[in-house]
Scaffold this active site. Structure first.
Site, PDB file in Angstrom:
ATOM      1  N   ASP A  72      -2.527   0.799   7.292  1.00  0.00           N
ATOM      2  CA  ASP A  72      -1.744   0.657   6.061  1.00  0.00           C
ATOM      3  C   ASP A  72      -1.259  -0.783   5.868  1.00  0.00           C
ATOM      4  O   ASP A  72      -1.234  -1.291   4.750  1.00  0.00           O
ATOM      5  CB  ASP A  72      -0.543   1.624   6.060  1.00  0.00           C
ATOM      6  CG  ASP A  72      -0.987   3.058   6.242  1.00  0.00           C
ATOM      7  OD1 ASP A  72      -1.284   3.708   5.236  1.00  0.00           O
ATOM      8  OD2 ASP A  72      -1.062   3.515   7.404  1.00  0.00           O
TER       9      ASP A  72
ATOM     10  N   GLU B  35      -1.559  -1.683  -4.378  1.00  0.00           N
ATOM     11  CA  GLU B  35      -2.804  -0.922  -4.468  1.00  0.00           C
ATOM     12  C   GLU B  35      -2.595   0.210  -5.466  1.00  0.00           C
ATOM     13  O   GLU B  35      -1.628   0.968  -5.378  1.00  0.00           O
ATOM     14  CB  GLU B  35      -3.229  -0.359  -3.113  1.00  0.00           C
ATOM     15  CG  GLU B  35      -4.562   0.357  -3.199  1.00  0.00           C
ATOM     16  CD  GLU B  35      -5.150   0.739  -1.853  1.00  0.00           C
ATOM     17  OE1 GLU B  35      -6.078   1.558  -1.853  1.00  0.00           O
ATOM     18  OE2 GLU B  35      -4.667   0.245  -0.807  1.00  0.00           O
TER      19      GLU B  35
ATOM     20  N   ASP C  45       0.876  -1.167   0.000  1.00  0.00           N
ATOM     21  CA  ASP C  45       0.000   0.000   0.000  1.00  0.00           C
ATOM     22  C   ASP C  45       0.916   1.220   0.000  1.00  0.00           C
ATOM     23  O   ASP C  45       1.349   1.677   1.055  1.00  0.00           O
ATOM     24  CB  ASP C  45      -0.902  -0.020   1.233  1.00  0.00           C
ATOM     25  CG  ASP C  45      -1.846   1.175   1.292  1.00  0.00           C
ATOM     26  OD1 ASP C  45      -2.086   1.809   0.253  1.00  0.00           O
ATOM     27  OD2 ASP C  45      -2.350   1.462   2.400  1.00  0.00           O
TER      28      ASP C  45
END
Length: 187
Positions: free
Chosen positions: A167, A95, A11
């Site tokens: 996260d 992501e 991420d």
């Protein structure tokens, strides 16, 4: 071929880069093209055998806000190499960049560039998922709220508590979505 493969979910962010790694049964033809391409477009969450997925590790790479941007990017670069050395992933899922505030988007794009550089240096295949694809894969609903996704991550990994920080939980969700995409393409 190995009996199991390791998927590293990322991420990207400049202040905080989340990572999460899982181990899954190996498959013959992975979904990853190494260029971010993906053939998976399922509208239903993939039924994943939770026993098949094993948690390896999760956490964050953090950079101090007061530090010059170049130093922060170097920290991301060096620490991501260290994470890859420790986890030894077979593939990586990222992501996809989400545009919501221009100032933040630029910083995230810079961090994403460092991530892609590290993956190229390590010759690791990777794929991207939008936030909606990740939510769809884990909950069956592309507009699911963060607590629903976190609960799905905990359920799929047989965790008794939600992974923290957010996260890192998001990175685990990306890795699980990647495994789900593989399962969808196999079945």
């Amino acid at each position: 071929m190995a009996d199991r493969e390791r998927i590293l979910g990322l991420d990207p962010g400049l202040a905080i880069l989340g990572f999460g790694a899982i181990s899954v049964p190996a498959v013959g033809d992975p979904v990853f093209g190494g260029d971010g391409s993906l053939g998976w477009r399922s509208s239903d969450p993939v039924a994943i055998d939770p026993v098949a997925i094993e948690l390896i590790d999760f956490g964050i790479i953090a950079t101090p806000a007061g530090q010059p941007i170049g130093d922060r990017l170097v920290t991301l670069h060096d620490d991501l190499h260290a994470v890859i050395d420790q986890i030894e992933p077979d593939r990586v899922a990222i992501e996809k960049l989400f545009f919501y505030r221009m100032g933040n988007t630029i910083a995230v794009a810079q961090a994403r560039g460092v991530v892609l550089l590290v993956l190229a240096q390590r010759q690791l295949p990777w794929v991207e998922f939008t936030p909606a694809q990740i939510k769809q894969a884990l909950t069956g609903y592309g507009n699911a709220k963060k607590p629903e996704v976190q609960a799905a991550v905990a359920r799929e990994l047989n965790l008794t508590t939600l992974p923290k920080p957010d996260d890192a939980a998001d990175a685990l969700a990306v890795a699980i979505a990647a495994w789900g995409a593989e399962a969808a393409n196999r079945g």
